[in-house]
Design a protein around this motif. Structure first.
Motif, PDB file in Angstrom:
ATOM      1  N   ALA A 249       0.817  -1.204   0.000  1.00 42.08           N
ATOM      2  CA  ALA A 249       0.000   0.000   0.000  1.00 42.08           C
ATOM      3  C   ALA A 249       0.856   1.262   0.000  1.00 42.08           C
ATOM      4  CB  ALA A 249      -0.934   0.004   1.206  1.00 42.08           C
ATOM      5  N   ALA A 250       2.056   1.187   0.600  1.00 47.04           N
ATOM      6  CA  ALA A 250       2.958   2.347   0.631  1.00 47.04           C
ATOM      7  C   ALA A 250       3.770   2.481  -0.648  1.00 47.04           C
ATOM      8  CB  ALA A 250       3.898   2.247   1.827  1.00 47.04           C
ATOM      9  N   GLY A 251       3.590   1.561  -1.596  1.00 53.48           N
ATOM     10  CA  GLY A 251       4.316   1.626  -2.857  1.00 53.48           C
ATOM     11  C   GLY A 251       5.704   1.051  -2.799  1.00 53.48           C
ATOM     12  N   LEU A 252       6.058   0.352  -1.730  1.00 64.95           N
ATOM     13  CA  LEU A 252       7.398  -0.214  -1.568  1.00 64.95           C
ATOM     14  C   LEU A 252       7.452  -1.620  -2.155  1.00 64.95           C
ATOM     15  CD1 LEU A 252       8.022   0.928   2.109  1.00 64.95           C
ATOM     16  CD2 LEU A 252       9.095   1.872   0.056  1.00 64.95           C
ATOM     17  N   PRO A 253       8.633  -2.115  -2.477  1.00 61.84           N
ATOM     18  CA  PRO A 253       8.753  -3.518  -2.931  1.00 61.84           C
ATOM     19  C   PRO A 253       8.402  -4.462  -1.776  1.00 61.84           C
ATOM     20  CG  PRO A 253      10.924  -2.518  -2.662  1.00 61.84           C
ATOM     21  CD  PRO A 253       9.932  -1.411  -2.521  1.00 61.84           C
ATOM     22  N   ALA A 254       7.201  -5.008  -1.814  1.00 66.03           N
ATOM     23  CA  ALA A 254       6.666  -5.750  -0.666  1.00 66.03           C
ATOM     24  C   ALA A 254       7.458  -7.010  -0.369  1.00 66.03           C
ATOM     25  CB  ALA A 254       5.194  -6.089  -0.906  1.00 66.03           C
ATOM     26  N   ASN A 255       7.828  -7.752  -1.418  1.00 68.14           N
ATOM     27  CA  ASN A 255       8.545  -9.006  -1.175  1.00 68.14           C
ATOM     28  C   ASN A 255       9.891  -8.760  -0.489  1.00 68.14           C
ATOM     29  OD1 ASN A 255       6.481 -10.388  -2.411  1.00 68.14           O
ATOM     30  ND2 ASN A 255       7.482 -10.434  -4.417  1.00 68.14           N
ATOM     31  N   GLU A 256      10.623  -7.768  -0.988  1.00 70.21           N
ATOM     32  CA  GLU A 256      11.924  -7.472  -0.392  1.00 70.21           C
ATOM     33  C   GLU A 256      11.772  -6.932   1.025  1.00 70.21           C
ATOM     34  OE1 GLU A 256      10.926  -6.718  -3.322  1.00 70.21           O
ATOM     35  OE2 GLU A 256      12.317  -7.735  -4.686  1.00 70.21           O
ATOM     36  N   ALA A 257      10.710  -6.147   1.255  1.00 70.88           N
ATOM     37  CA  ALA A 257      10.505  -5.573   2.581  1.00 70.88           C
ATOM     38  C   ALA A 257      10.222  -6.662   3.608  1.00 70.88           C
ATOM     39  CB  ALA A 257       9.369  -4.558   2.545  1.00 70.88           C
ATOM     40  N   VAL A 258       9.363  -7.598   3.259  1.00 76.52           N
ATOM     41  CA  VAL A 258       9.016  -8.667   4.202  1.00 76.52           C
ATOM     42  C   VAL A 258      10.200  -9.607   4.398  1.00 76.52           C
ATOM     43  CG1 VAL A 258       7.487 -10.638   4.597  1.00 76.52           C
ATOM     44  CG2 VAL A 258       6.567  -8.516   3.672  1.00 76.52           C
ATOM     45  N   ALA A 259      11.013  -9.792   3.367  1.00 73.03           N
ATOM     46  CA  ALA A 259      12.142 -10.724   3.453  1.00 73.03           C
ATOM     47  C   ALA A 259      13.159 -10.295   4.492  1.00 73.03           C
ATOM     48  CB  ALA A 259      12.807 -10.864   2.089  1.00 73.03           C
ATOM     49  N   VAL A 260      13.284  -8.991   4.750  1.00 72.37           N
ATOM     50  CA  VAL A 260      14.303  -8.522   5.689  1.00 72.37           C
ATOM     51  C   VAL A 260      13.760  -8.352   7.108  1.00 72.37           C
ATOM     52  CG1 VAL A 260      15.547  -7.371   3.844  1.00 72.37           C
ATOM     53  CG2 VAL A 260      13.854  -6.087   5.156  1.00 72.37           C
ATOM     54  N   ILE A 261      12.476  -8.517   7.282  1.00 71.40           N
ATOM     55  CA  ILE A 261      11.877  -8.336   8.613  1.00 71.40           C
ATOM     56  C   ILE A 261      12.184  -9.559   9.473  1.00 71.40           C
ATOM     57  CG2 ILE A 261       9.719  -8.053   9.883  1.00 71.40           C
ATOM     58  CD1 ILE A 261       8.591  -6.611   7.475  1.00 71.40           C
ATOM     59  N   PRO A 262      12.680  -9.382  10.681  1.00 71.71           N
ATOM     60  CA  PRO A 262      12.968 -10.533  11.563  1.00 71.71           C
ATOM     61  C   PRO A 262      11.705 -11.328  11.867  1.00 71.71           C
ATOM     62  CG  PRO A 262      14.027  -8.537  12.390  1.00 71.71           C
ATOM     63  CD  PRO A 262      13.119  -8.107  11.279  1.00 71.71           C
TER      64      PRO A 262
ATOM     65  N   GLY B 204       5.840  13.142  -5.480  1.00 74.34           N
ATOM     66  CA  GLY B 204       5.483  13.443  -6.866  1.00 74.34           C
ATOM     67  C   GLY B 204       5.511  12.200  -7.719  1.00 74.34           C
ATOM     68  N   ASP B 205       6.300  12.243  -8.780  1.00 75.01           N
ATOM     69  CA  ASP B 205       6.424  11.097  -9.684  1.00 75.01           C
ATOM     70  C   ASP B 205       7.478  10.107  -9.210  1.00 75.01           C
ATOM     71  OD1 ASP B 205       4.514  12.241 -11.261  1.00 75.01           O
ATOM     72  OD2 ASP B 205       5.956  13.240 -12.586  1.00 75.01           O
ATOM     73  N   GLN B 206       8.186  10.463  -8.162  1.00 78.84           N
ATOM     74  CA  GLN B 206       9.252   9.590  -7.670  1.00 78.84           C
ATOM     75  C   GLN B 206       8.660   8.467  -6.834  1.00 78.84           C
ATOM     76  OE1 GLN B 206      12.227  11.643  -5.431  1.00 78.84           O
ATOM     77  NE2 GLN B 206      13.490   9.807  -5.106  1.00 78.84           N
ATOM     78  N   GLN B 207       8.892   7.234  -7.239  1.00 80.58           N
ATOM     79  CA  GLN B 207       8.359   6.081  -6.549  1.00 80.58           C
ATOM     80  C   GLN B 207       9.167   5.795  -5.285  1.00 80.58           C
ATOM     81  OE1 GLN B 207       5.568   4.360  -7.333  1.00 80.58           O
ATOM     82  NE2 GLN B 207       5.250   5.873  -8.959  1.00 80.58           N
ATOM     83  N   PRO B 208       8.510   5.284  -4.245  1.00 80.27           N
ATOM     84  CA  PRO B 208       9.230   4.925  -3.014  1.00 80.27           C
ATOM     85  C   PRO B 208      10.236   3.817  -3.293  1.00 80.27           C
ATOM     86  CG  PRO B 208       6.866   5.032  -2.630  1.00 80.27           C
ATOM     87  CD  PRO B 208       7.061   5.083  -4.113  1.00 80.27           C
ATOM     88  N   VAL B 209      11.321   3.839  -2.550  1.00 80.98           N
ATOM     89  CA  VAL B 209      12.353   2.809  -2.670  1.00 80.98           C
ATOM     90  C   VAL B 209      12.706   2.309  -1.278  1.00 80.98           C
ATOM     91  CG1 VAL B 209      13.320   3.742  -4.804  1.00 80.98           C
ATOM     92  CG2 VAL B 209      14.191   4.540  -2.602  1.00 80.98           C
TER      93      VAL B 209
END
Length: 416
Positions: free
Chosen positions: A65-78, A345-350
């Motif tokens: 929902a925040a526009g972040l790469p979801a798979n990579e974000a969850v992969a690094v969460i303990p 703006g047009d810049q996507q979250p990273v």
């Protein structure tokens, strides 16, 4: 428990259970099969695995929902964070499953106590009547024995009268013998009447005992037949607790499509939970399956809630001489800090990976919608910059300075 038909207990009372024993083997095999399947599923998935999966799904939805790469974000969460996140959202499922178990257990115990009370009262009454019938039979046998003795004496006396007549005994002696014979006959007749009355009373007592036994059998059959009513109450309680209550408390039923999905998930949760209980008759397995089933319902409502109102955790980090960093908190590990940037703006979250060694101060805020989280992250960063730190100069303490320089703090305004 109810004994098999025709088998008498110590009190001589036959049980009313006339069900066939042939179907028990199939039922037992079916129950064993269900238990094996549940055990295999429980071993393969596990409650902890389910909670971890649920927490990962929630965090995946937030990142998406925040526009972040979801798979990579969850992969690094303990994993500990996944577990605590899932557990916090599954508390309602635990409470509903526990409530369902308590309600169904209460219904089960209530019906069982009623059946035992009926059985105890009927069996006690039957024992009393059977005992009274036995006493009446013994009294009747005694009366019949006395009547037989009296009849034998009357017959003997009649024989003495006949002998006296054949021997032409004096009239006085003959009349005396006749009077004695008549007396003996009267006593024998009275004894026979008393014996018949005693036998009639014994038969009545025995009939009452037999009727009481039949009443006991009918009462036990009704108690066993009420299993259908009991199952109905238990299933009704499960429907109310596992489906009606969650749907009534949910706020997504105004949308037709979502209402259909939630009602379908709630119906499946009830069917699976009730089927497990009916197949195993184990409250433990019912509670576990109900928890998992309601957990899927909670997952559906969480998905709709996250889609409608996504929330993220704002974070602010100081990095020594580098400018302060604000963004969306993803994970904090001993090696790295994972932060997502806000949409500009047009810049996507990273997704940013910052070595933990660079972080000198870190602040994380509560869950907020992204626009509010952006403002809160700035407030957190400014609060960190305004903190004073004690600086050292050749081993001597000097006046405390702010955590950020003016230039570093100025970057906060331009970065938002």
């Amino acid at each position: 428990m109810v004994a098999s038909p025709g088998v008498k207990g110590d009190d001589g009372l036959a049980s009313a259970d006339d069900g066939g024993g042939g179907g028990g083997g199939g039922s037992s095999k079916g129950q064993d099969l269900v238990l094996k399947v549940l055990g295999a599923v429980g071993t393969g998935i596990g409650i902890l695995g389910f909670v971890t999966f649920f927490g990962g799904a929630i965090l995946w939805l937030r990142a998406k929902a925040a526009g972040l790469p979801a798979n990579e974000a969850v992969a690094v969460i303990p994993k500990a964070v996944l577990v605590t996140t899932g557990a916090s959202f599954l508390v309602p499922a635990v409470l509903l499953a526990l409530l369902a178990v308590l309600v169904i257990a209460g219904v089960h115990v209530g019906f069982s106590l009623r059946a035992r009370l009926v059985e105890r009262e009927s069996a006690g009454r039957a024992r009393e009547l059977r005992s009274a019938a036995g006493a009446a039979i013994r009294d009747a046998e005694q009366q019949e024995h006395l009547a037989a003795s009296a009849r034998a004496l009357a017959t003997k006396q009649g024989g003495l009268v006949e002998d006296a007549r054949r021997q032409d005994a004096p009239d006085a002696h003959l009349r005396e013998l006749q009077d004695q014979a008549e007396t003996q006959a009267g006593e024998a007749q009275a004894a026979e009447m008393a014996a018949r009355q005693a036998r009639s009373a014994a038969e009545r007592r025995m009939t009452e005992a037999d009727n009481a036994q039949a009443t006991l059998a009918m009462a036990l059959r009704r108690a066993r037949g009420s299993d259908i009513v009991q199952r109905g109450f238990e299933c009704g309680a499960a429907v109310i607790v596992l489906a009606v209550l969650p749907l009534a408390l949910d706020g997504h039923l105004g949308h037709f499509g979502r209402a259909v999905v939630l009602i379908s998930v709630a119906a499946v949760a009830v069917v699976v939970s009730v089927a497990t209980y009916l197949a195993t008759e184990k409250f433990l397995w019912f509670g576990v399956v109900a928890f998992i089933a309601v957990g899927f319902y909670t997952g559906a409502t969480t998905y709709f809630r996250t889609v409608d109102s996504p929330k993220v955790e704002p974070v602010a980090a100081l990095r020594g001489t580098r400018p302060p960093l604000t963004g969306v908190f993803i994970a904090d590990t001993p090696d790295n800090l994972y932060v997502g940037t806000f949409r500009r703006g047009d810049q996507q979250p990273v997704l940013l990976v910052i070595p933990r060694s660079q972080i000198t101060d870190l602040a994380v805020g509560p869950l907020l919608p992204p626009p509010a989280a952006r403002g809160r992250a700035l407030v957190l960063a400014q609060a960190e910059c305004h903190q004073r730190i004690q600086q050292a100069n050749r081993g001597k303490a000097v006046a405390a300075a702010f955590s950020c320089t003016n230039d570093q703090e100025a970057t906060l305004s331009t970065s938002q």
